[in-house]
Design a protein around this motif. Sequence first.
Motif, PDB file in Angstrom:
ATOM      1  N   HIS A 120       2.915  16.526   4.081  1.00 16.61           N
ATOM      2  CA  HIS A 120       1.482  16.269   4.046  1.00 16.61           C
ATOM      3  C   HIS A 120       1.143  15.261   5.144  1.00 16.61           C
ATOM      4  N   GLU A 121      -0.069  15.320   5.653  1.00 15.58           N
ATOM      5  CA  GLU A 121      -0.493  14.364   6.681  1.00 15.58           C
ATOM      6  C   GLU A 121      -0.306  12.930   6.208  1.00 15.58           C
ATOM      7  N   SER A 122      -0.687  12.652   4.960  1.00 17.51           N
ATOM      8  CA  SER A 122      -0.563  11.284   4.439  1.00 17.51           C
ATOM      9  C   SER A 122       0.898  10.867   4.321  1.00 17.51           C
ATOM     10  N   CYS A 123       1.742  11.779   3.853  1.00 15.11           N
ATOM     11  CA  CYS A 123       3.179  11.465   3.732  1.00 15.11           C
ATOM     12  C   CYS A 123       3.784  11.201   5.108  1.00 15.11           C
ATOM     13  N   HIS A 124       3.349  11.969   6.096  1.00 15.66           N
ATOM     14  CA  HIS A 124       3.846  11.789   7.462  1.00 15.66           C
ATOM     15  C   HIS A 124       3.394  10.437   8.016  1.00 15.66           C
ATOM     16  N   ARG A 180      -7.917   5.926   0.323  1.00 10.76           N
ATOM     17  CA  ARG A 180      -6.981   6.413   1.341  1.00 10.76           C
ATOM     18  C   ARG A 180      -7.622   7.519   2.180  1.00 10.76           C
ATOM     19  N   GLN A 181      -8.348   8.408   1.529  1.00 13.08           N
ATOM     20  CA  GLN A 181      -8.960   9.544   2.229  1.00 13.08           C
ATOM     21  C   GLN A 181      -9.927   9.084   3.312  1.00 13.08           C
ATOM     22  N   VAL A 182     -10.809   8.134   2.988  1.00 11.95           N
ATOM     23  CA  VAL A 182     -11.846   7.740   3.952  1.00 11.95           C
ATOM     24  C   VAL A 182     -11.347   6.715   4.972  1.00 11.95           C
ATOM     25  N   SER A 183     -10.316   5.951   4.616  1.00 11.11           N
ATOM     26  CA  SER A 183      -9.848   4.905   5.538  1.00 11.11           C
ATOM     27  C   SER A 183      -8.651   5.344   6.368  1.00 11.11           C
ATOM     28  N   ARG A 199     -18.631   5.459   1.589  1.00 12.40           N
ATOM     29  CA  ARG A 199     -17.897   6.722   1.785  1.00 12.40           C
ATOM     30  C   ARG A 199     -16.806   6.871   0.730  1.00 12.40           C
ATOM     31  N   ALA A 200     -16.170   5.755   0.370  1.00  8.90           N
ATOM     32  CA  ALA A 200     -15.133   5.803  -0.668  1.00  8.90           C
ATOM     33  C   ALA A 200     -15.737   6.211  -2.015  1.00  8.90           C
ATOM     34  N   TRP A 260       0.843  -1.205   0.000  1.00  4.28           N
ATOM     35  CA  TRP A 260       0.000   0.000   0.000  1.00  4.28           C
ATOM     36  C   TRP A 260       0.876   1.252   0.000  1.00  4.28           C
ATOM     37  N   LYS A 261       1.875   1.226   0.854  1.00  3.08           N
ATOM     38  CA  LYS A 261       2.796   2.360   0.956  1.00  3.08           C
ATOM     39  C   LYS A 261       3.564   2.570  -0.346  1.00  3.08           C
ATOM     40  N   ALA A 262       3.850   1.477  -1.053  1.00  2.00           N
ATOM     41  CA  ALA A 262       4.668   1.538  -2.273  1.00  2.00           C
ATOM     42  C   ALA A 262       3.898   2.057  -3.494  1.00  2.00           C
TER      43      ALA A 262
END
Length: 514
Positions: free
Chosen positions: A500-504, A62-65, A129-130, A12-14
């Motif tokens: 970014h929050e997601s990058c962090h 990613r946004q909703v989960s 939601r997604a 997922w991260k990749a």
Amino acid sequence: MIRHSRHTSESWKALPWKKFRRNLFRLQKRVFKAVQVGDKRKARLLQKFILKSTSARFLAIRQVSQLNAGKKTAGIDGKKSLSFEERFNLEELLKMNSGNWKHQGLREIPIPKKDGTTRMLKIPTIADRAWQCLAKYVLEPAHEATFHARSYGFRTGRSAHDAQKHIFNNLSSQANGIEKRVIELDIEKCFDRISHSAIMDELIAPKGLKLGIFRCLKVGVNPEFPEQGTPQGGVVSPLLANIALNGIESIHQSKDNQGRIKEPSIRYADDMVIILRPEDDATKILERINEFLRKRGMQVSQKKTKITAATDGFDFLGWNFKVQSNGKFRSTPSVDNFRAFRKKVKHIVNNSNHGATTKAEKLAPVVRGWRNYHKFCKMNGSKLSLWLMSHRAYTVFNKETKQTRHTSKELVKRAFPAVSYSENKHVPVKGTKSPYDGDTAYWSERNSKLYDGETSIALKKQNHRCASCGLKFIDDQRVHLHHIDGNHANWKKNNLEASHESCHDYKHMSKSAS
């Protein structure tokens, strides 16, 4: 097409998130510009590309989960989170059904209101939601090109502070605010009464998406009003409300000394104030507003709507606005807002289940958030009250630490961080500008100004770019400070970088499912 043999946190991260965001933004920018020049046919074609886009699907999941505040709230299926394998499976489901999505039922949660009544929060499943988030990616850029400049609520790139500044511009001594009145407009049960046909008639979207939105509306209906309402709790609901109410801001207009049209109305979602000159007829304006709302299934609340002299003051968005007898404009935290904040602080300080250190950690974001929200107010009176709160916290901490007085002082300092304020100094968003207009220099610099202290220093040092992905901060994603050496007590400038929050999140993501 992306294939993964093992659907783990690493796979997922990749995923190429930077590429995903660039792909989505490029399409959204083209949709915005197509609607701006009046080419809705081209806009709908581009919207289909977004709906079928791998980038958009993964970003929506990613946004909703992972990012949304309510990410751990379960829907009617009881699911509070998705494993990484479930996230990949959901992407496949969205790929097959995005143009023919069928919504599941909604989980209803009663939320008490200030007046003693309750409103029903209706929570979709994570999968729904997604899909709604994907729909928002498609719809938002198209409607951002049509939205009114004085609409500030639930819009990317805009905030309550913009509304606050517009009120200042209309009620300051230079605008002769001492002679003005204000209509405090309340729309009766706005989200419950919005006409479905009014939303569908205004929607700029391809047929498949329109059908999905129609089903989304029908799932959340009250049986007594089957043709009305948008469920509060849905990802796309605030956008749909904005679409239905767009244009109400233009009902009351006036002209300045140069003959230019001015629209002294400010709307934040369903909250609105209309500023009146002495010669304006409030009754006629309210009649026109009621006619506008009637066509959309709504009406003005006779009980809560009132006309107030600017010198008497009024509450809006957690602030009290008032023109003093000397003509000077003042904005302060409202009594209700301050009372709610004090109650939150008191609850944390008096919680016997936590020690002083934990209390300080819990207090810091609450206090910082409240002070940041009110940083463009006159805060002298509140400062004294905050001192009283911090003094009470010191007394409690001193009993709990059973160490030196210095330790208690340090904890209080950490719990009540200093936040600078500058009355009425907010720089409002320019006209009808939107992040989808492609002016990345304007938006990245503007978003960076929303932060101060160490975050502000890191952003300037990085030229408003994320330290992880290198992209500019142009969207609404929060900026997080990352401690490079992993030591959260080390606040030296060279140990901090803005992401970014997601990058962090990815920097700290464990190899097990979250």
